[in-house]
Enzyme design. Structure first.
Site, short mmCIF file in Angstrom:
data_model
loop_
_atom_site.label_atom_id
_atom_site.label_comp_id
_atom_site.label_asym_id
_atom_site.label_seq_id
_atom_site.Cartn_x
_atom_site.Cartn_y
_atom_site.Cartn_z
CG HIS A 21 -54.69 -68.46 19.83
ND1 HIS A 21 -56.00 -68.27 19.42
CD2 HIS A 21 -54.41 -69.76 19.51
CE1 HIS A 21 -56.48 -69.39 18.90
NE2 HIS A 21 -55.54 -70.31 18.94
CG ASN A 74 -54.46 -78.65 19.61
OD1 ASN A 74 -53.91 -78.68 20.70
ND2 ASN A 74 -53.88 -79.12 18.51
CG ASP A 99 -58.27 -66.03 20.14
OD1 ASP A 99 -58.42 -67.03 20.89
OD2 ASP A 99 -57.87 -66.13 18.97
CG ASN A 120 -57.78 -75.63 16.00
OD1 ASN A 120 -58.67 -76.06 15.28
ND2 ASN A 120 -56.58 -75.32 15.54
#
Length: 197
Positions: A21, A74, A99, A120
């Site tokens: 991520h 997020n 990603d 997110n």
């Protein structure tokens, strides 16, 4: 000369540093290593919760602000919007590296606008900027094996084999894609990076 804002998405802290991520943040770190002859250094930004490095990717090129939010994925949009406002960067010169599960591992794709695909970080950026029309450098990490939950997959570190065979190439290609995007524009950069290799 116009300023570009290049943001790598990820989660803060050493526990997340090697996660799939975080590949957007890794690519911006790679890009910073190229800027100013490798002398670009990140500093905490007072107006936005991010670390930033300012410089030019090429001699005589436009000013580029490289940034990695210090917020969780997020919530990262507030840092992106804050930096865009601080540096007076229009949305068509905001580049977000992230990603991408729906692209094979090691491949890079570029686009402007579109949906967030359940990401997110992108959702937060779109909400904070008030538009989806920013530029994206999509760094392919592939789909999880078997029935592994995608949320678990992206929060795991790259495997040893990936760190050797995929990640260095992906970071290099991601950095090249940003440079190409800034130098020749989206369409020409897409022709280069979307062509079969």
């Amino acid at each position: 000369m116009d300023t570009w804002l290049v943001v790598g998405l990820g989660n803060p802290g050493p526990g997340y540093a090697g996660n799939r991520h975080n590949v957007g943040a890794m690519a911006v770190d790679e890009l910073a290593g190229r800027a100013l002859g490798g002398r670009a250094t990140f500093k905490a930004h007072k107006a936005a919760r991010a670390r930033v490095a300012e410089g030019r990717l090429r001699v005589g090129g436009p000013k580029v602000v490289l940034a990695v939010p210090s917020l969780f994925m997020n919530e990262s949009g507030s840092a992106v919007a804050g930096l865009a406002k601080y540096y007076d960067v229009p949305v068509d010169r905001v580049v977000v590296l992230h990603d991408e599960l729906d692209i094979d591992a090691g491949l890079v794709r570029l686009k402007q606008g579109g949906g967030e695909g359940g990401h997110n970080g992108l959702r937060s950026v779109s909400r904070s900027l008030g538009t989806r029309d920013y530029l994206r450098v999509r760094l392919g990490i592939g789909r999880p094996p078997g029935r592994q939950d995608p949320a678990d997959f992206v929060l795991k570190d790259f495997s040893k084999a990936e760190r050797t065979d995929v990640l260095p190439f992906l970071l290099d290609e991601g950095s090249d894609a940003v440079e190409s995007l800034i130098e020749v524009g989206l369409l020409d950069a897409q022709q280069r990076f979307h062509a079969p290799r």
